[in-house]
Scaffold this active site. Structure first.
Site, PDB file in Angstrom:
ATOM      1  N   LYS A   1      37.645  17.509  32.546  1.00  0.00           N
ATOM      2  CA  LYS A   1      37.064  17.445  33.897  1.00  0.00           C
ATOM      3  C   LYS A   1      36.932  18.837  34.496  1.00  0.00           C
ATOM      4  O   LYS A   1      35.962  19.141  35.194  1.00  0.00           O
ATOM      5  CB  LYS A   1      37.929  16.564  34.815  1.00  0.00           C
ATOM      6  CG  LYS A   1      37.782  15.093  34.531  1.00  0.00           C
ATOM      7  CD  LYS A   1      36.446  14.561  35.028  1.00  0.00           C
ATOM      8  CE  LYS A   1      36.254  13.117  34.641  1.00  0.00           C
ATOM      9  NZ  LYS A   1      34.930  12.725  34.281  1.00  0.00           N
TER      10      LYS A   1
ATOM     11  N   LYS B 116      25.553   8.361  23.084  1.00  0.00           N
ATOM     12  CA  LYS B 116      25.966   7.067  23.596  1.00  0.00           C
ATOM     13  C   LYS B 116      25.065   6.708  24.785  1.00  0.00           C
ATOM     14  O   LYS B 116      24.670   7.602  25.543  1.00  0.00           O
ATOM     15  CB  LYS B 116      27.419   7.213  24.075  1.00  0.00           C
ATOM     16  CG  LYS B 116      28.224   5.966  24.038  1.00  0.00           C
ATOM     17  CD  LYS B 116      29.650   6.274  24.379  1.00  0.00           C
ATOM     18  CE  LYS B 116      30.212   5.107  25.149  1.00  0.00           C
ATOM     19  NZ  LYS B 116      31.532   5.298  25.671  1.00  0.00           N
TER      20      LYS B 116
ATOM     21  N   LYS C 152      23.672   6.402  31.735  1.00  0.00           N
ATOM     22  CA  LYS C 152      22.726   6.577  32.839  1.00  0.00           C
ATOM     23  C   LYS C 152      22.420   8.047  33.041  1.00  0.00           C
ATOM     24  O   LYS C 152      21.282   8.429  33.278  1.00  0.00           O
ATOM     25  CB  LYS C 152      23.360   6.023  34.119  1.00  0.00           C
ATOM     26  CG  LYS C 152      22.598   4.867  34.660  1.00  0.00           C
ATOM     27  CD  LYS C 152      23.186   4.397  35.945  1.00  0.00           C
ATOM     28  CE  LYS C 152      22.402   3.179  36.367  1.00  0.00           C
ATOM     29  NZ  LYS C 152      22.883   2.564  37.558  1.00  0.00           N
TER      30      LYS C 152
END
Ligand code: SF4
Length: 324
Positions: free
Chosen positions: A112, A192, A195
């Site tokens: 992250k 994969k 969106k």
């Protein structure tokens, strides 16, 4: 009483085929055997979201998809994480028994930091503790996970053990409900389905849009011409045929290998099967969409039922910690 299953998902709006095959389908199946609690984890979303203007809309669209897919709100508790504020209290209390060094060493935290170096917020560090609070607040017995998610669950289990060691056997150590989660590839056949990569097919997309998207799918790259023999094992369209065309899959495999079928025809067939498979889902979705208030009522009822369990757990936790 049947065992309790808990799972949470971020409010990402309309769901795509990858979401369905990777999670929602399993959510629906688990309902027959277990008491299921499914949470839309909006607090978690805030760790990476700066613009929250779509949060409500995305929550609504996601619930519509869940309901249309067959999640039954009569038996299953479907609720929004922030509608049950007890989770923040448990998060705080669990954070007191979680070493900071452990959190900052987690590979997910390091990822992250790389993804959003200008927004390394406090919530991001405590993310796994909030996840542990989500699970333990409902004393969930089972968590549906793929093998790659086992380390996350183990982290929760460790927090539970530490907490119980300090304060007595209050929290339930959840077990993994191992699920084979298919890796659904995007239209590009490389990544994969997601969106953010815009390589997805929405479950609620109109049939013609679905057909168009399927026709854009990347197939076996070695098959440049119609006469070239194909390799179905490397083709994403074939992977989807295995799910949506069970009666044709053997024939397609043979015909692909001997160039008896072209990729255009093969994709047309998949598109028709997919459109047909999604039709009942889309009908149910349209029916729910006519009554937006009923969708919000599902969430309100879910929050009420979730709060009943959460309040009980928090009372026990406060007692165990001997808060005055
Ligand atoms: Fe893929 Fe079908 Fe083309 Fe074979 S014929 S490469 S399975 S799209």
């Amino acid at each position: 009483m049947s065992k309790r299953v808990f799972s949470g998902a971020r409010p990402t709006g309309r769901q795509h085929l990858g979401n369905y095959l990777g999670a929602i389908k399993n959510y629906v199946a688990l309902q027959t055997e277990y008491q299921c609690i499914y949470s839309i984890v909006d607090y978690h979303a805030l760790t990476t979201l700066r613009d929250t203007s779509e949060l409500r809309h995305n929550t609504y669209e996601m619930v519509l998809d869940w309901l249309a897919a067959g999640i039954d709100p009569k038996g299953t508790i479907v609720y929004v994480q922030s509608h049950v504020p007890q989770v923040t209290e448990l998060h705080l209390l669990l954070s007191m028994v979680t070493p900071l060094g452990k959190l900052t060493r987690l590979p997910t935290f390091k990822e992250k930091i790389q993804q959003q170096p200008d927004n390394v917020n406090y919530g991001l560090v405590g993310y796994p503790v909030l996840m542990a609070a989500d699970i333990t607040l409902y004393k969930a017995d089972l968590i549906p996970v793929g093998a790659d998610q086992l380390p996350h669950l183990e982290f929760t289990r460790e927090i539970v053990r530490t907490f119980n060691h300090h304060f007595g056997d209050v929290l339930v150590e959840p077990q993994a409900r191992l699920t084979e989660i298919p890796r659904v590839m995007g239209l590009d056949g490389v990544n994969k389905m997601s969106k953010s990569l815009n390589n997805h097919i929405e479950l609620a997309a109109p049939p013609d849009a679905i057909r168009k998207q399927v026709m854009s799918m990347v197939t076996d790259p070695a098959r440049k011409y119609r006469r070239d023999p194909g390799h179905p094992e490397v083709c994403n369209v074939f992977a989807m045929h295995k799910i949506y065309s069970p009666d044709d899959v053997e024939r397609i495999e043979g015909e692909c290998r001997n160039a008896g079928i072209g990729c255009v025809q093969c994709k047309q067939l998949y598109a028709e099967h997919l459109v047909a498979a999604l039709a009942p889902f889309q009908e149910r979705r349209a029916a729910w969409a006519k009554e937006p208030d009923a969708v919000w009522d599902v969430l309100a009822d879910g929050a009420r039922r979730a709060t009943e369990i959460a309040a009980q757990t928090i009372a026990e936790v406060r007692e165990a910690v001997q808060l005055p």
